[in-house]
Design a protein around this motif. Structure first.
Motif, PDB file in Angstrom:
ATOM      1  N   LEU A 162       4.405  -6.878   0.242  1.00  0.00           N
ATOM      2  CA  LEU A 162       4.429  -6.234  -1.194  1.00  0.00           C
ATOM      3  C   LEU A 162       3.172  -6.712  -2.398  1.00  0.00           C
ATOM      4  O   LEU A 162       2.622  -5.913  -2.729  1.00  0.00           O
ATOM      5  N   ALA A 163       3.270  -7.930  -2.046  1.00  0.00           N
ATOM      6  CA  ALA A 163       2.357  -8.548  -3.395  1.00  0.00           C
ATOM      7  C   ALA A 163       0.690  -8.471  -2.794  1.00  0.00           C
ATOM      8  O   ALA A 163       0.097  -8.621  -3.537  1.00  0.00           O
ATOM      9  N   PHE A 164       0.405  -8.441  -1.425  1.00  0.00           N
ATOM     10  CA  PHE A 164      -0.673  -8.477  -0.779  1.00  0.00           C
ATOM     11  C   PHE A 164      -0.834  -7.514   0.145  1.00  0.00           C
ATOM     12  O   PHE A 164      -1.355  -7.733   1.228  1.00  0.00           O
ATOM     13  N   PRO A 165      -0.743  -6.374  -0.311  1.00  0.00           N
ATOM     14  CA  PRO A 165      -1.123  -5.149   0.752  1.00  0.00           C
ATOM     15  C   PRO A 165      -2.374  -5.303   1.302  1.00  0.00           C
ATOM     16  O   PRO A 165      -3.168  -5.533   0.730  1.00  0.00           O
ATOM     17  N   ASP A 166      -2.502  -4.658   2.508  1.00  0.00           N
ATOM     18  CA  ASP A 166      -3.932  -4.804   3.253  1.00  0.00           C
ATOM     19  C   ASP A 166      -4.763  -3.725   2.601  1.00  0.00           C
ATOM     20  O   ASP A 166      -4.256  -2.554   2.140  1.00  0.00           O
ATOM     21  N   ALA A 167      -6.136  -4.005   2.346  1.00  0.00           N
ATOM     22  CA  ALA A 167      -7.066  -3.110   1.893  1.00  0.00           C
ATOM     23  C   ALA A 167      -6.852  -1.585   2.408  1.00  0.00           C
ATOM     24  O   ALA A 167      -7.140  -0.604   2.194  1.00  0.00           O
ATOM     25  N   SER A 168      -6.928  -1.776   4.031  1.00  0.00           N
ATOM     26  CA  SER A 168      -7.115  -0.606   4.586  1.00  0.00           C
ATOM     27  C   SER A 168      -5.407   0.027   5.151  1.00  0.00           C
ATOM     28  O   SER A 168      -5.549   0.974   5.098  1.00  0.00           O
ATOM     29  N   SER A 169      -5.024  -0.984   5.631  1.00  0.00           N
ATOM     30  CA  SER A 169      -3.595  -0.352   6.367  1.00  0.00           C
ATOM     31  C   SER A 169      -2.334  -0.571   5.222  1.00  0.00           C
ATOM     32  O   SER A 169      -1.026  -0.302   5.620  1.00  0.00           O
ATOM     33  N   GLY A 170      -2.729  -0.961   4.255  1.00  0.00           N
ATOM     34  CA  GLY A 170      -1.584  -1.058   3.052  1.00  0.00           C
ATOM     35  C   GLY A 170      -0.291  -1.969   3.363  1.00  0.00           C
ATOM     36  O   GLY A 170      -0.683  -3.130   3.990  1.00  0.00           O
ATOM     37  N   PHE A 171       0.714  -1.593   2.951  1.00  0.00           N
ATOM     38  CA  PHE A 171       2.051  -2.521   3.063  1.00  0.00           C
ATOM     39  C   PHE A 171       2.231  -2.826   4.446  1.00  0.00           C
ATOM     40  O   PHE A 171       2.302  -3.926   4.823  1.00  0.00           O
ATOM     41  N   ALA A 172       2.458  -1.726   5.264  1.00  0.00           N
ATOM     42  CA  ALA A 172       2.725  -1.838   6.728  1.00  0.00           C
ATOM     43  C   ALA A 172       1.866  -2.718   7.446  1.00  0.00           C
ATOM     44  O   ALA A 172       2.187  -3.406   8.097  1.00  0.00           O
ATOM     45  N   GLY A 173       0.380  -2.878   7.121  1.00  0.00           N
ATOM     46  CA  GLY A 173      -0.476  -3.602   7.882  1.00  0.00           C
ATOM     47  C   GLY A 173      -0.160  -5.177   7.452  1.00  0.00           C
ATOM     48  O   GLY A 173      -0.436  -5.842   8.235  1.00  0.00           O
ATOM     49  N   ALA A 174      -0.201  -5.242   6.194  1.00  0.00           N
ATOM     50  CA  ALA A 174       0.076  -6.552   5.626  1.00  0.00           C
ATOM     51  C   ALA A 174       1.540  -7.295   6.347  1.00  0.00           C
ATOM     52  O   ALA A 174       1.424  -8.436   6.547  1.00  0.00           O
ATOM     53  N   ALA A 175       2.531  -6.299   5.997  1.00  0.00           N
ATOM     54  CA  ALA A 175       3.552  -6.687   6.696  1.00  0.00           C
ATOM     55  C   ALA A 175       3.615  -7.468   8.069  1.00  0.00           C
ATOM     56  O   ALA A 175       3.983  -8.238   8.595  1.00  0.00           O
ATOM     57  N   ALA A 176       2.931  -6.631   8.872  1.00  0.00           N
ATOM     58  CA  ALA A 176       2.589  -6.947  10.268  1.00  0.00           C
ATOM     59  C   ALA A 176       2.068  -8.138  10.334  1.00  0.00           C
ATOM     60  O   ALA A 176       2.286  -9.052  11.039  1.00  0.00           O
ATOM     61  N   LYS A 177       0.913  -8.448   9.589  1.00  0.00           N
ATOM     62  CA  LYS A 177       0.153  -9.772   9.342  1.00  0.00           C
ATOM     63  C   LYS A 177       0.931 -10.981   9.143  1.00  0.00           C
ATOM     64  O   LYS A 177       1.281 -12.176   9.572  1.00  0.00           O
TER      65      LYS A 177
END
Lengths: 220, 107
Positions: A162-177
């Motif tokens: 939530l705090a650091f969403p991915d530039a391209s894939s947004g919240f979901a991409g960051a959550a996966a990371k």
């Protein structure tokens, strides 16, 4: 699951603190009420707090080549219901933030929300579900302890996404990371924590049967 | 060895194996803490991010830090051991009290 000091943007830090505060206050009142109404509970409350204290101090290696720590919040949630752990878990986090430079004051709210609130409630839910489906005390304890541990780390991953969403894939991409960092490493730890919980409750069922019956964990 | 003891031993061995196996089989892995890895991912996600608050105590050397973690574990372990010991002692007293009526202790 300790988000490091200063590593949540101010708005998130404040938001999680505001979200966690009522649970912690409610938990503190639950602890006071328990001790006042059932002074004989004090020993077991101490055991529940001490269990979290030990487990969250120990970093364990995992199959992924990373290390992480268990949370130990499931035991108290099963014994005394989750609100009590909102206080006990937060006390542990505060101790680590102030004396061990692990976690932090600005991230205390977020860390308390994952370890002291979501973890215990999810673990308690898994325990009740197992018992409701006809499982015995020990299978319920195993499920409750393991789920409390895993749910804590999943929550941390989502908070960071939530705090650091991915530039391209947004919240979901960051959550996966972030889940990639935390979740798989945590699985063997959750299983180990489940086994430790079973060991603890095997001792308690023999030596603290009157308390467990009064708390409704064992049938009298 | 009775069944109860056997189950206890197996549970303890299971816990030890869970954490010993990756250490033995893991090879040269460094076992970085996931908390530190998460910080690394944060800085990948947002390279410009700077922590806006720093810890109230100065950075600790790794050996002092692990010592403090050991203190935390020792405090928790001590309290847990005290409680379990008291509960066990209480049961022993209760059982010996109900097993032998006053004045009928074996000579």
């Amino acid at each position: 699951m300790h988000i490091a000091e200063g590593f949540l943007p101010p708005a998130h830090a404040i938001g999680w603190t505001v979200a966690a505060a009522p649970f912690v206050v409610h938990g503190a009142r639950a602890v006071v009420r328990e001790v006042r109404e059932n002074p004989e509970s004090t020993l077991l409350l101490g055991a529940a707090g001490a269990f979290t204290f030990v487990l969250s101090a120990i970093k364990l290696p995992s199959v992924t080549g990373s290390s992480s720590h268990p949370t130990g919040t499931g035991a108290g949630a099963i014994l005394f219901r989750p609100p009590v752990m909102a206080l006990l878990g937060t006390v542990v986090l505060l101790f680590q933030a102030l004396l061990l430079a692990h976690g932090g004051l600005t991230t205390l709210g977020a860390n308390a929300f994952s370890m002291a609130i979501v973890g215990p409630w999810a673990g308690y839910g898994a325990y009740r579900l197992t018992r409701g489906l006809g499982g015995g005390l020990l299978p319920g304890v195993f499920a409750g302890m393991a789920v409390a541990d895993l749910a804590t780390y999943v929550t941390t991953s989502l908070q960071l996404a939530l705090a650091f969403p991915d530039a391209s894939s947004g919240f979901a991409g960051a959550a996966a990371k972030f889940l990639g960092v935390f979740a798989i490493t945590q699985i063997p730890l959750a299983i180990g924590e489940g086994l430790l919980g079973v060991l603890l409750f095997r001792v308690l069922t023999v030596n603290a049967r009157p308390e467990l019956e009064r708390l409704g964990v064992l049938k009298s | 060895m009775n069944r109860r003891t056997l189950v206890t031993v197996l549970l303890v061995l299971g816990v030890v194996a869970l954490f010993a196996v990756p250490l033995i089989a893991g090879g040269p892995a460094e076992y970085t803490g996931t908390d530190n890895q998460a910080t690394t991912v944060i800085l990948q996600q947002d390279p410009g991010y700077r922590p806006w608050f720093s810890s109230v105590i100065p950075p600790l050397s790794p050996s002092v830090e692990s010592g403090l973690f050991a203190v935390q574990a020792a405090l928790g372990g001590g309290v847990l051991g005290y409680v379990l010991g008291r509960l066990r002692g209480r049961r022993a007293v209760r059982e010996s009290g109900s097993a032998t009526l006053p004045g009928t202790e074996p000579q």
